[in-house]
Each structure stands twice: as structure tokens, then as C-alpha cells.
Scaffold this motif. Structure first.
Motif, PDB file in Angstrom:
ATOM      1  N   VAL A  13       0.850  -1.191   0.000  1.00 42.89           N
ATOM      2  CA  VAL A  13       0.000   0.000   0.000  1.00 42.89           C
ATOM      3  C   VAL A  13       0.888   1.245   0.000  1.00 42.89           C
ATOM      4  N   THR A  19      -4.806   3.144   5.010  1.00 44.44           N
ATOM      5  CA  THR A  19      -5.399   1.878   4.583  1.00 44.44           C
ATOM      6  C   THR A  19      -5.718   0.948   5.747  1.00 44.44           C
ATOM      7  N   GLU A 130      -7.148   1.884  -1.511  1.00 44.29           N
ATOM      8  CA  GLU A 130      -6.152   2.050  -2.561  1.00 44.29           C
ATOM      9  C   GLU A 130      -6.517   1.313  -3.839  1.00 44.29           C
TER      10      GLU A 130
END
Length: 139
Positions: A13, A19, A130
Motif C-alpha cells: 500500500v 489503509t 487504494e
């Protein structure tokens, strides 16, 4: 040859702090560990000069999901759909897919409402913040 067993599924990520709450709070996966790894052995092992990795490991009921943010980062390579070569997704099982779907926050992107396939499995694909694909299924 030694017996292999699954340890984790890794997802790279760009922003771990952004996230991680999705996996922890929306999906309800407990955080097992958080740590940072750097140094020559790590950089050589992952094949990225000067790499540092910031990790979060989450418990997905017998499987571990590893979120990792790299420094330096690279260009994104998220697949737009599951049928692209190299596309990946994480599969998570639930007892009641409709209840799971009904409980999702409105901001969570799903590819469709839950669908029952001809195999009898009910599936739902969604994206993390994402754009990584996650399959939630009721087998």
C-alpha cells in the motif's frame, strides 16, 4: 522437499495509516503486529535498493494479511479488473454475505451487489481505499 504452509498474503500500500483502518475497522480484522524493517539484508531480500518496510499484520481467521508500505515507493500497479494478468485479490469468508453487505459503510466501493454463482457460492468484490480487490464470499 519440505512441507510448505501458508503464512500470509501481502498487499503493498502507499499509505499504511490510511489503509489500515479499512482492514481493521470496516472488515473487523484484528491487528496482530506492527513493525518496521530496514537494512541491507531486507533491501537485498526484497530487491529494492535502500528499502524500508512498515508492516501491519492482521488476523483473517487462520490466515494472515500483511499490509506493507515501502520507502522508497514505486508507481502503482493495481489491476482494474480481476481478469487482468497479474491481478490479485484476497478472499475472505463470512457466514452471511447479505448481512455483511448491508453493514458496509456507504463509502466502500463494491463491484456489484452480492451474486450467487452457478457453483452455489455467493460472492461480493469490493475495493480497499487504494483500489486493491477483496472478495468476500459465503460458500
Amino acid at each position: 522437499m519440505p512441507d510448505l504452509r501458508a503464512h500470509h498474503v501481502g498487499i503493498t500500500v502507499s499509505d499504511l495509516e490510511e489503509t489500515l483502518p479499512f482492514y481493521r475497522d470496516v472488515l473487523g480484522l484484528p491487528v496482530l503486529d506492527r513493525f518496521t524493517v530496514s537494512g541491507d539484508a531486507f533491501a537485498t531480500g526484497v530487491g529494492v535498493d535502500g528499502a524500508t518496510g512498515t508492516f501491519a499484520h492482521l488476523d483473517a481467521g487462520g490466515a494472515r494479511i500483511e499490509l506493507i508500505e515501502y520507502d522508497p515507493d514505486a508507481d502503482p500497479c493495481t489491476a482494474a479488473s480481476v481478469n487482468q494478468t497479474g491481478a490479485k485479490h484476497v478472499g475472505l469468508a463470512v457466514a452471511d454475505l447479505e448481512a455483511f453487505y448491508d453493514g458496509l459503510p456507504a463509502a466502500v466501493e463494491t463491484l456489484s451487489e452480492p451474486q450467487t454463482t452457478e457453483s452455489g457460492a455467493s460472492i461480493l468484490f469490493l475495493r480497499d481505499p487504494e483500489g486493491n480487490l477483496i472478495e468476500v464470499l459465503e460458500a
